[in-house]
Structure formats: structure tokens, C-alpha cells
Motif scaffolding. Structure first.
Motif, short mmCIF file in Angstrom:
data_model
loop_
_atom_site.label_atom_id
_atom_site.label_comp_id
_atom_site.label_asym_id
_atom_site.label_seq_id
_atom_site.Cartn_x
_atom_site.Cartn_y
_atom_site.Cartn_z
N LEU A 134 0.82 -1.21 0.00
CA LEU A 134 0.00 0.00 0.00
C LEU A 134 0.86 1.26 0.00
O LEU A 134 0.65 2.18 -0.79
CB LEU A 134 -0.93 0.00 1.22
N PHE A 135 1.83 1.31 0.89
CA PHE A 135 2.67 2.51 0.99
C PHE A 135 3.64 2.60 -0.17
O PHE A 135 3.89 3.69 -0.70
CB PHE A 135 3.44 2.51 2.31
N GLY A 136 4.22 1.46 -0.54
CA GLY A 136 5.24 1.47 -1.59
C GLY A 136 4.70 1.83 -2.96
O GLY A 136 5.38 2.45 -3.76
N LYS A 137 3.45 1.45 -3.24
CA LYS A 137 2.87 1.70 -4.55
C LYS A 137 2.21 3.08 -4.66
O LYS A 137 1.81 3.49 -5.74
CB LYS A 137 1.84 0.61 -4.89
N LEU B 99 -7.23 6.19 -1.91
CA LEU B 99 -7.30 4.84 -1.39
C LEU B 99 -8.75 4.44 -1.25
O LEU B 99 -9.63 5.29 -1.14
CB LEU B 99 -6.63 4.76 -0.01
N GLU B 100 -9.00 3.14 -1.22
CA GLU B 100 -10.34 2.64 -0.92
C GLU B 100 -10.51 2.56 0.60
O GLU B 100 -9.53 2.49 1.35
CB GLU B 100 -10.54 1.27 -1.54
N LYS B 101 -11.77 2.55 1.05
CA LYS B 101 -12.03 2.45 2.49
C LYS B 101 -11.42 1.17 3.07
O LYS B 101 -10.89 1.17 4.19
CB LYS B 101 -13.53 2.48 2.76
N VAL B 102 -11.47 0.10 2.29
CA VAL B 102 -10.92 -1.17 2.77
C VAL B 102 -9.41 -1.06 2.93
O VAL B 102 -8.83 -1.68 3.83
CB VAL B 102 -11.31 -2.31 1.81
N ASP B 103 -8.74 -0.26 2.08
CA ASP B 103 -7.29 -0.07 2.21
C ASP B 103 -6.96 0.66 3.50
O ASP B 103 -5.97 0.34 4.18
CB ASP B 103 -6.76 0.73 1.02
N ILE C 156 -4.64 -0.78 6.53
CA ILE C 156 -3.47 -0.09 7.09
C ILE C 156 -3.57 -0.04 8.60
O ILE C 156 -2.62 -0.36 9.32
CB ILE C 156 -3.36 1.34 6.51
N LEU C 157 -4.73 0.38 9.11
CA LEU C 157 -4.90 0.53 10.55
C LEU C 157 -4.86 -0.83 11.25
O LEU C 157 -4.31 -0.94 12.36
CB LEU C 157 -6.22 1.25 10.85
N ASN C 158 -5.42 -1.86 10.64
CA ASN C 158 -5.37 -3.20 11.23
C ASN C 158 -3.93 -3.69 11.33
O ASN C 158 -3.52 -4.24 12.36
CB ASN C 158 -6.18 -4.19 10.38
#
Length: 258
Positions: free
Chosen positions: A175-178, A214-218, A222-224
Motif C-alpha cells: 500500500l505505501f510502496g505503490k 485509497l479505498e475504504k478497505v485499504d 493499514i490501521l489493522n
């Protein structure tokens, strides 16, 4: 021959002059107005965010606003009870200051409201046992000056927190790298008072998804993976979520450098 050359150079000069005029009109302070699509009345206190430049502003009593923008930037309009809108900036919006953006009111279906979700008896010992417990515990780790939520007050929760810090998940790398460009916007978002005030009043993640692309699921992933509790993820406002993602990203960058 001289006459032909004179006409040619005149054409080049006028063409260059017109292009310079167009160039000056493609970036600067954009002035426009927000109105109610149904009534046509100006709307005060509408939040506008330039998603490209990560700056925000709000409309005045006349519905007018001024915001730094360039042609092809995307402006995001949001107001409680109205459908959020994204508008692409055009050169005509700089030339004519009477540009109007119309927002459409949402229709809400009122649901039954339960005033007393918990049946209290009046006896403290009994009522305390019946109330739900918030399991969002935080752990502070010396040297990092950060607090982490483990979700459970048990030794395994502390181990899980340490594991997440020392061994960041592949999902965070993905997520962060892309999305380095979006992540670099985090600091800009935190510094803009208008954006912070807007996010502090919202709980729907809608504005965050637009800002971060980002999508909500993303966001939840991240937080999980950064070990924030389900209670925090469900109840925090968008500003708290932004700060949590920002902290997680800073730690990811530090670990990545190592």
C-alpha cells in the motif's frame, strides 16, 4: 517580399502574445461561487479542497471562495446534507469569475432512534456488568514516543504490537510502496487548517479516500496492520484516522531505511 515578411512576423508576434495570455490564465487564485442546485441560493461554509495541491478553503456568506488552482486540478466540494462533488478546473473558470458550482441536497430516510440502548436497573454493581467494555488498550514504547493499540489487555497483545513495529507486514509495503505520491501528501493535509477542521467533523472516510486515493478497505487494512483496535477504527473521526495513518507511514519509512 517585405510586405509578406511583415505579415509573417506580425502573425508570429500576435500568436505568441495570445499564447502568453493563455499561459497566465492556467494557474493562480481561482474565484467561484457555490449555490444550492434546487433553490439557486448561495451556500455558506462549504468546504473546498484542491486534491492536487492539497489546500482547502470554505465559502463566505455569498457562497464565494478563492483557492490556489491550475487547469486540470480537481476541486472537491463537501457540505453536510449535500452530495459531494468533484469538479475539474478549466481555463474558462479563470477567465470568468461568475462560475457557479451547484450542490444537490441529499434525501434522508429517518430511522427509529433508540434513546435507551441499555436497560439500567439503578444498581451500580449490576449496571456496570451489563455495560459494554471498550477493549481499545494502548501501549507506549520507550524511545519511539508513540502509543499503540493492542486491542486486548494481554501479553500477546504487547507481542503483537512489537512484531508489527519490527516486522512490518507485506500489505503495508504494497500500500505505501505503490502510492508514494499520495503518502507524501499526508504532511500537507495535517498542516492545512481548513482540511483539518473538515476532517475533524467527518466520520465517513469519504474525504480521506479522495485525498489519499485509497479505498475504504485499504484504510482499514493499514490501521489493522498497524495494530489499531476495531473500536478505534469504527469510532475515530477522519482527522484521527489521518494522524494514525501518518504515524504508521512514518514508522514504515524508518524501518524501510533500516
Amino acid at each position: 517580399m517585405k510586405r509578406v515578411l511583415l505579415i509573417f512576423f506580425s502573425f508570429v508576434f500576435l500568436n505568441g502574445f495570445s499564447q502568453s495570455e493563455d499561459t497566465t490564465a492556467v494557474e493562480g487564485e481561482l474565484v467561484a461561487k457555490v449555490v444550492n442546485a434546487q433553490s439557486g441560493f448561495p451556500m455558506e461554509s462549504v468546504h473546498i479542497i484542491n486534491l492536487n495541491k492539497v489546500v482547502g478553503t470554505i465559502t463566505n456568506q455569498e457562497g464565494k471562495f478563492t483557492i490556489p488552482a491550475a487547469v486540470n486540478d480537481t476541486l472537491y466540494f463537501t457540505f453536510l446534507g449535500f452530495k459531494s462533488e468533484k469538479v475539474r478546473v478549466t481555463s474558462d473558470m479563470f477567465k470568468f469569475e461568475d462560475t457557479e458550482i451547484a450542490l444537490t441536497e441529499l434525501a434522508y430516510a429517518l430511522e427509529e432512534v433508540i434513546v435507551r440502548p441499555y436497560q439500567l436497573t439503578g444498581y451500580l454493581e449490576i449496571d456496570v456488568k451489563n455495560l459494554p467494555i471498550n477493549n481499545a488498550y494502548q501501549y507506549s514504547i520507550s524511545g519511539l514516543q508513540k502509543s499503540y493499540e493492542g486491542g486486548s489487555k494481554s501479553p500477546s497483545a504487547v507481542t503483537k504490537v512489537l512484531g508489527a513495529i519490527l516486522n512490518p507486514a507485506d500489505l503495508l509495503r504494497n500500500l505505501f510502496g505503490k502510492k508514494p505520491r499520495q503518502m507524501r501528501k499526508l504532511q500537507q493535509m495535517k498542516q492545512d487548517d481548513d482540511i483539518r477542521n473538515l476532517l475533524a467533523s467527518k466520520f465517513d472516510r469519504e474525504t480521506l479516500t479522495e485525498l489519499l486515493q485509497l479505498e475504504k478497505v485499504d484504510i482499514e487494512d493499514i490501521l489493522n496492520n498497524c495494530n489499531y483496535s476495531r473500536s478505534f477504527i469504527n469510532t475515530a473521526n477522519d482527522l484521527q484516522i489521518l494522524d494514525a495513518i501518518s504515524s504508521c507511514y512514518e514508522e514504515y519509512r524508518v524501518l524501510n531505511r533500516r
